[in-house]
Design a protein around this motif. Structure first.
Motif, PDB file in Angstrom:
ATOM      1  N   TYR A 164       0.834  -1.196   0.000  1.00  0.00           N
ATOM      2  CA  TYR A 164       0.000   0.000   0.000  1.00  0.00           C
ATOM      3  C   TYR A 164       0.875   1.255   0.000  1.00  0.00           C
ATOM      4  O   TYR A 164       2.104   1.168  -0.014  1.00  0.00           O
ATOM      5  CB  TYR A 164      -0.929  -0.016   1.217  1.00  0.00           C
ATOM      6  CG  TYR A 164      -1.729  -1.294   1.317  1.00  0.00           C
ATOM      7  CD1 TYR A 164      -2.828  -1.511   0.497  1.00  0.00           C
ATOM      8  CD2 TYR A 164      -1.351  -2.301   2.208  1.00  0.00           C
ATOM      9  CE1 TYR A 164      -3.552  -2.692   0.569  1.00  0.00           C
ATOM     10  CE2 TYR A 164      -2.069  -3.489   2.289  1.00  0.00           C
ATOM     11  CZ  TYR A 164      -3.166  -3.682   1.458  1.00  0.00           C
ATOM     12  OH  TYR A 164      -3.864  -4.846   1.525  1.00  0.00           O
ATOM     13  N   SER A 182       2.374   1.418   3.742  1.00  0.00           N
ATOM     14  CA  SER A 182       2.648   0.191   4.492  1.00  0.00           C
ATOM     15  C   SER A 182       2.615  -1.018   3.582  1.00  0.00           C
ATOM     16  O   SER A 182       2.190  -0.934   2.418  1.00  0.00           O
ATOM     17  CB  SER A 182       1.610   0.011   5.614  1.00  0.00           C
ATOM     18  OG  SER A 182       0.323  -0.213   5.049  1.00  0.00           O
ATOM     19  N   THR A 210       1.721  -5.457   4.136  1.00  0.00           N
ATOM     20  CA  THR A 210       1.221  -6.428   5.103  1.00  0.00           C
ATOM     21  C   THR A 210       1.814  -7.795   4.800  1.00  0.00           C
ATOM     22  O   THR A 210       2.050  -8.140   3.638  1.00  0.00           O
ATOM     23  CB  THR A 210      -0.312  -6.540   5.085  1.00  0.00           C
ATOM     24  OG1 THR A 210      -0.754  -6.898   3.770  1.00  0.00           O
ATOM     25  CG2 THR A 210      -0.956  -5.232   5.486  1.00  0.00           C
ATOM     26  N   LEU A 249      -2.909 -10.748   9.803  1.00  0.00           N
ATOM     27  CA  LEU A 249      -2.207  -9.804   8.940  1.00  0.00           C
ATOM     28  C   LEU A 249      -1.438  -8.809   9.802  1.00  0.00           C
ATOM     29  O   LEU A 249      -2.007  -8.159  10.674  1.00  0.00           O
ATOM     30  CB  LEU A 249      -3.190  -9.059   8.037  1.00  0.00           C
ATOM     31  CG  LEU A 249      -3.923  -9.913   7.001  1.00  0.00           C
ATOM     32  CD1 LEU A 249      -4.865  -9.051   6.177  1.00  0.00           C
ATOM     33  CD2 LEU A 249      -2.951 -10.647   6.095  1.00  0.00           C
ATOM     34  N   SER A 270       0.854  -5.425   9.791  1.00  0.00           N
ATOM     35  CA  SER A 270       1.200  -4.244   9.007  1.00  0.00           C
ATOM     36  C   SER A 270       2.636  -3.836   9.313  1.00  0.00           C
ATOM     37  O   SER A 270       3.029  -3.745  10.478  1.00  0.00           O
ATOM     38  CB  SER A 270       0.231  -3.098   9.343  1.00  0.00           C
ATOM     39  OG  SER A 270       0.630  -1.902   8.692  1.00  0.00           O
ATOM     40  N   ALA A 314       5.429  -0.787   8.612  1.00  0.00           N
ATOM     41  CA  ALA A 314       5.511   0.599   8.158  1.00  0.00           C
ATOM     42  C   ALA A 314       6.683   1.283   8.844  1.00  0.00           C
ATOM     43  O   ALA A 314       7.215   0.789   9.837  1.00  0.00           O
ATOM     44  CB  ALA A 314       4.214   1.343   8.474  1.00  0.00           C
ATOM     45  N   THR A 335      -1.294   0.803  15.265  1.00  0.00           N
ATOM     46  CA  THR A 335      -2.386  -0.111  14.969  1.00  0.00           C
ATOM     47  C   THR A 335      -2.199  -1.378  15.790  1.00  0.00           C
ATOM     48  O   THR A 335      -1.150  -1.600  16.396  1.00  0.00           O
ATOM     49  CB  THR A 335      -2.462  -0.443  13.468  1.00  0.00           C
ATOM     50  OG1 THR A 335      -1.227  -1.051  13.062  1.00  0.00           O
ATOM     51  CG2 THR A 335      -2.679   0.818  12.642  1.00  0.00           C
ATOM     52  N   GLN A 375       1.119  -4.442  14.280  1.00  0.00           N
ATOM     53  CA  GLN A 375       2.032  -3.668  13.447  1.00  0.00           C
ATOM     54  C   GLN A 375       3.468  -3.827  13.917  1.00  0.00           C
ATOM     55  O   GLN A 375       3.738  -4.077  15.088  1.00  0.00           O
ATOM     56  CB  GLN A 375       1.646  -2.181  13.496  1.00  0.00           C
ATOM     57  CG  GLN A 375       2.533  -1.270  12.648  1.00  0.00           C
ATOM     58  CD  GLN A 375       2.237   0.199  12.867  1.00  0.00           C
ATOM     59  OE1 GLN A 375       1.178   0.565  13.360  1.00  0.00           O
ATOM     60  NE2 GLN A 375       3.187   1.055  12.517  1.00  0.00           N
ATOM     61  N   THR A 432      -8.651  -8.764   5.760  1.00  0.00           N
ATOM     62  CA  THR A 432      -8.231  -7.739   6.716  1.00  0.00           C
ATOM     63  C   THR A 432      -9.225  -7.627   7.868  1.00  0.00           C
ATOM     64  O   THR A 432      -8.842  -7.530   9.037  1.00  0.00           O
ATOM     65  CB  THR A 432      -8.101  -6.377   6.012  1.00  0.00           C
ATOM     66  OG1 THR A 432      -7.152  -6.485   4.949  1.00  0.00           O
ATOM     67  CG2 THR A 432      -7.651  -5.296   6.979  1.00  0.00           C
ATOM     68  N   SER A 478      -8.697  -8.479  11.940  1.00  0.00           N
ATOM     69  CA  SER A 478      -8.998  -7.494  12.986  1.00  0.00           C
ATOM     70  C   SER A 478      -9.973  -8.060  14.011  1.00  0.00           C
ATOM     71  O   SER A 478      -9.829  -7.833  15.221  1.00  0.00           O
ATOM     72  CB  SER A 478      -9.593  -6.225  12.363  1.00  0.00           C
ATOM     73  OG  SER A 478      -8.663  -5.594  11.516  1.00  0.00           O
ATOM     74  N   SER A 524      -6.056  -1.351  19.007  1.00  0.00           N
ATOM     75  CA  SER A 524      -5.023  -0.363  18.717  1.00  0.00           C
ATOM     76  C   SER A 524      -4.902   0.642  19.857  1.00  0.00           C
ATOM     77  O   SER A 524      -5.865   0.875  20.610  1.00  0.00           O
ATOM     78  CB  SER A 524      -5.356   0.377  17.414  1.00  0.00           C
ATOM     79  OG  SER A 524      -6.477   1.232  17.605  1.00  0.00           O
TER      80      SER A 524
END
Length: 288
Positions: A43, A46, A48, A59, A61, A63, A69, A72, A205, A209, A219
Motif C-alpha cells: 500500500y 505500508s 502487510t 495480517l 502491518s 511501516a 495499529t 504492526q 483484513t 482485525s 489499537s
C-alpha cells in the motif's frame, strides 16, 4: 536425500512491535524471536504480511511510522523499499528484538459513556437504512449476552478495505470487553470465525482485525479513547476525550468513525436497557 528448505527471500528486522506481534515471535517455530509469513499486500504507506496462527491467518502491518495499529511492526525505510520491490506471496522472515513493545491488551475498566463521534457510514442514507438496524441488534446481543448470530450480521456490511460493519463490530467488542459484558456472545462469534462461517462474507483484513479484537487486543487509539470515556487511570496520563476521538477518526478513510459508531451503539444500548429496568416509584414512595 531430503532437500533443504529454501530460506526466506526477505529478512526484515523490526524496530518496534505491538503486543500481538511480540506474542507470535515467542513461538518456538521457526524459532523464538522470529516470525515467518508471506507478503500479502503493498500500500501507499505500508505493506502487510500474512502469518498463520492457530486461530486463523493474522495480517501484520509493516511501516516506517511508530506502532499505532493493533498488529504492526515498525521497520526501516530500507526494509520498506526491499518489500515494495518484491512480489506478492514472497516469503518474509521478521526478526523481533522484543525490547520495544506497544501495549494493545484491553484492561476492563467499566462501561464507556456515550460521546460525540464524527459522522460514520451508519449516518449515510444507505447506512441508516441497512446498517443501523443491524448495529442496534448487535449491540443488544452484547448487552444481554444473547443472540450471537446478530454479531455476524455486521460482517461485510458497508464500505472500505475493512467494511464499515466489521469496524463497528470491533468497536462493539472493544466496548463490551471494557465493560465486562457479552462474554458468551463473543466466545460464540470467535467459534464462528474458527469454523470459517464468516469467510467469504467479508475481507481477510476484517477477519484478522476481528480475531485480534476477540482475543482482547485493540489499537492504542482505541484503548486511549476507552480510557477517556471511562475515566480509567490518572487523567494526566490519558489524552482528553476530544483528542482521543480526533486521533481515532484519522485511522483509515472511515474505519475510525465506524468503529466509534460501534462503541457508541453499545453505550447507548446499555443506558436504554438500564433505564427500562429502573422501577417506577409511585406517589406513595413504593416501587412498582
Amino acid at each position: 536425500m531430503t532437500a533443504t528448505p529454501k530460506a526466506p527471500d526477505l529478512r526484515i528486522r523490526a524496530l518496534q512491535v505491538s503486543e500481538p506481534v511480540a506474542r507470535l515471535a515467542r513461538r518456538p517455530v521457526p524459532r523464538a524471536g522470529e516470525v515467518t509469513g508471506d507478503l500479502a499486500g503493498i500500500y501507499t504507506h505500508s505493506v502487510t504480511i500474512r502469518i498463520h496462527d492457530v486461530a486463523g491467518p493474522v495480517l501484520v502491518s509493516l511501516a516506517e511510522s511508530p506502532v499505532d495499529t493493533v498488529c504492526q511492526a515498525r521497520v526501516s525505510s530500507a526494509s520498506m523499499r526491499r518489500m515494495r520491490s518484491a512480489d506478492l506471496g514472497s516469503p518474509v522472515l521478521l526478526r523481533v528484538a522484543g525490547h520495544d513493545v506497544v501495549a494493545t491488551r484491553m484492561v476492563p475498566s467499566g462501561m464507556p459513556r456515550p460521546f460525540e463521534a464524527p459522522p460514520s457510514w451508519f449516518d449515510s442514507v444507505e447506512g441508516d437504512t441497512y446498517g443501523r438496524p443491524r448495529l442496534e441488534r448487535a449491540a443488544r446481543a452484547l448487552a444481554t449476552d444473547r443472540d450471537a448470530d446478530a454479531l455476524g450480521e455486521l460482517c461485510g456490511l458497508g464500505i472500505g478495505l475493512t467494511p464499515s460493519g466489521d469496524d463497528a463490530l470491533v468497536g462493539l467488542i472493544a466496548a463490551s470487553t471494557c465493560a465486562g459484558l457479552g462474554a458468551r456472545a463473543r466466545r460464540r462469534l470467535a467459534g464462528r470465525l474458527r469454523a470459517g462461517r464468516e469467510t467469504g462474507r467479508t475481507t481477510e483484513t476484517a477477519l484478522s482485525s476481528l480475531r485480534l479484537a476477540l482475543a482482547g487486543d485493540f489499537s492504542p487509539p482505541v484503548l486511549d479513547l476507552l480510557r477517556a470515556l471511562t475515566g480509567a487511570g490518572s487523567s494526566a496520563g490519558n489524552p482528553p476525550e476530544a483528542d482521543a476521538v480526533d486521533r481515532l477518526a484519522h485511522h483509515g478513510h472511515s474505519s475510525g468513525a465506524d468503529l466509534m459508531a460501534g462503541i457508541n451503539a453499545l453505550a447507548a444500548m446499555t443506558r436504554t436497557t438500564a433505564m427500562s429496568c429502573t422501577p417506577e416509584v409511585s406517589e406513595e414512595g413504593e416501587a412498582s
